[in-house]
Design an enzyme around this catalytic site. Structure first.
Site, mmCIF file in Angstrom:
data_model
loop_
_atom_site.group_PDB
_atom_site.id
_atom_site.type_symbol
_atom_site.label_atom_id
_atom_site.label_comp_id
_atom_site.label_asym_id
_atom_site.label_seq_id
_atom_site.Cartn_x
_atom_site.Cartn_y
_atom_site.Cartn_z
ATOM 1 N N SER A 21 0.657 -1.211 0.070
ATOM 2 C CA SER A 21 -0.059 -0.086 -0.096
ATOM 3 C C SER A 21 0.984 1.347 0.025
ATOM 4 C CB SER A 21 -0.974 0.036 1.272
ATOM 5 O OG SER A 21 -1.529 1.226 1.238
ATOM 6 N N SER A 23 -0.461 4.155 0.879
ATOM 7 C CA SER A 23 -1.544 5.180 1.654
ATOM 8 C C SER A 23 -0.528 5.630 2.837
ATOM 9 C CB SER A 23 -2.808 4.126 2.059
ATOM 10 O OG SER A 23 -3.443 4.098 1.071
ATOM 11 N N LYS A 72 -13.018 -4.925 2.419
ATOM 12 C CA LYS A 72 -13.934 -4.040 2.225
ATOM 13 C C LYS A 72 -15.473 -4.156 2.394
ATOM 14 C CE LYS A 72 -11.325 -0.913 -1.050
ATOM 15 N NZ LYS A 72 -11.363 -0.374 -2.276
ATOM 16 N N ASP A 108 -13.921 5.858 -3.048
ATOM 17 C CA ASP A 108 -13.345 5.539 -4.321
ATOM 18 C C ASP A 108 -13.928 6.260 -5.432
ATOM 19 O OD1 ASP A 108 -11.089 3.783 -3.604
ATOM 20 O OD2 ASP A 108 -12.466 2.049 -3.662
ATOM 21 N N ILE A 217 -7.792 2.890 -14.115
ATOM 22 C CA ILE A 217 -7.702 3.090 -12.758
ATOM 23 C C ILE A 217 -6.706 2.285 -12.016
ATOM 24 C CG2 ILE A 217 -10.136 3.291 -12.316
ATOM 25 C CD1 ILE A 217 -10.346 0.804 -11.089
#
Ligand code: NAP
Length: 277
Positions: A21, A23, A72, A108, A217
């Site tokens: 990740s 993030s 998720k 998203d 994406i």
């Protein structure tokens, strides 16, 4: 190195695995830019431990967390409330903890729209063709439909696209092998499959009939073969990294109290890490 106080705000990303990740890097950039007394950390959590771990984060005073694969959908269950974005997307990627309660949202779709806008593409300019019918396609289809855009989905497995359309009234479905012919009817073509990502093979779609804008994406590589093809044809292109950056904005604001900006400096900082990998 950031020195934290005893009042530092804490957030992170829960996933399994989570080491890939970006993030932590992107939130770390904003924390430093804004001099925030806070930290955003990677939180690798096995699926069977996820609920107990997130309740632990809540009890330990975290401000919230991001949720990525494979949690998720499970994240829905733990929320006291989910907002409209999560309900429409059928998944939660951002949890905000406040006074012992958990609110879930899905950023998203918003990240996708704001990335288009930052690249000068109006998402509402005309009909859109989505290739793929997975979790990200659902989030993107939902926000486009909410803008009043006509959306068509083509997916390798037709039944999955039909199931998506049953959940999102107004969504049109065509067979996967009709995607080439459909390009000319749309103002925007979006790849939401993993095709184009290193090692996954290229997305076969014929762009020769044109379409004003093509978005992908996938962001590894930063310019996928689909985008390179579109650029060579003079079409407007939008890469996937900006979606990742934009989807992070609402979480950062909720956890750390500052609305961060997605700009070239942030893009280069995160892209450099992808290029080095
Ligand atoms: P997902 O739920 O697993 O859905 C994947 C979709 O791709 C399915 O519709 C699947 O079709 C299709 N697909 C997979 N392999 C294919 C192939 N070889 N040929 C044709 N279609 C194929 O995945 P997701 O969560 O939507 O994520 C998709 C991609 O988007 C991933 O690469 C992910 O990293 C990326 N992503 C990027 C961002 C960002 O911020 N930029 C955000 C989310 C996701 P079937 O139904 O036929 O299997």
């Amino acid at each position: 190195m950031t020195i934290l106080s005893g009042k530092a705000r804490l957030a992170g990303i829960t996933g399994w695995p989570v080491s890939h990740s970006r993030s932590p890097r992107l939130h770390g950039f904003w924390l430093e830019r804004h001099g925030v007394d806070g930290a955003y950390v990677p939180l690798p959590i096995r699926p069977e431990d996820w609920t107990a771990a997130v309740k632990g984060l809540l009890a330990a005073g975290f401000a919230g967390c991001n949720v990525t694969i494979p949690h998720k959908v499970a994240a829905f269950e733990i929320c006291d409330t989910v907002d409209a974005s999560a309900r429409r997307a059928g998944a939660v990627n951002t949890l905000v903890f406040h006074e012992g309660r958990i609110t879930g949202s899905n950023t998203d779709g918003l990240g996708f729209l704001n990335n288009l806008r930052q690249h000068g593409v109006d998402p509402a300019a005309g009909p859109a063709l989505l290739l793929g019918a997975g979790g990200s396609a659902r989030a993107i289809a939902a926000v486009l439909l909410d803008l009043g855009v006509s959306v068509t989905v083509a997916n390798r497995t037709r039944e999955k696209a039909d199931a998506l359309a049953a959940d999102l009234p107004g969504l049109a479905v065509i067979d996967w092998n009709r995607r080439h012919a459909a390009v000319a009817d749309n103002a925007l073509v979006v790849n939401t499959t993993p095709l184009g990502m290193g090692g996954q093979g290229d997305l076969p779609v014929d762009l020769s009939a044109g379409s004003p804008a093509v978005a992908d994406i996938v962001y590894v590589p930063l310019e996928t073969p689909l985008l390179a093809d579109a650029r060579a044809r003079g079409l407007r292109t939008v890469g996937g990294l900006g979606m990742l950056l934009h989807q992070a904005v609402p979480g950062f604001q909720a956890w750390f109290g500052v609305e961060p900006v997605v700009d070239d400096e942030l893009y280069r900082f995160v892209a450099a890490d992808l290029l080095a990998a």
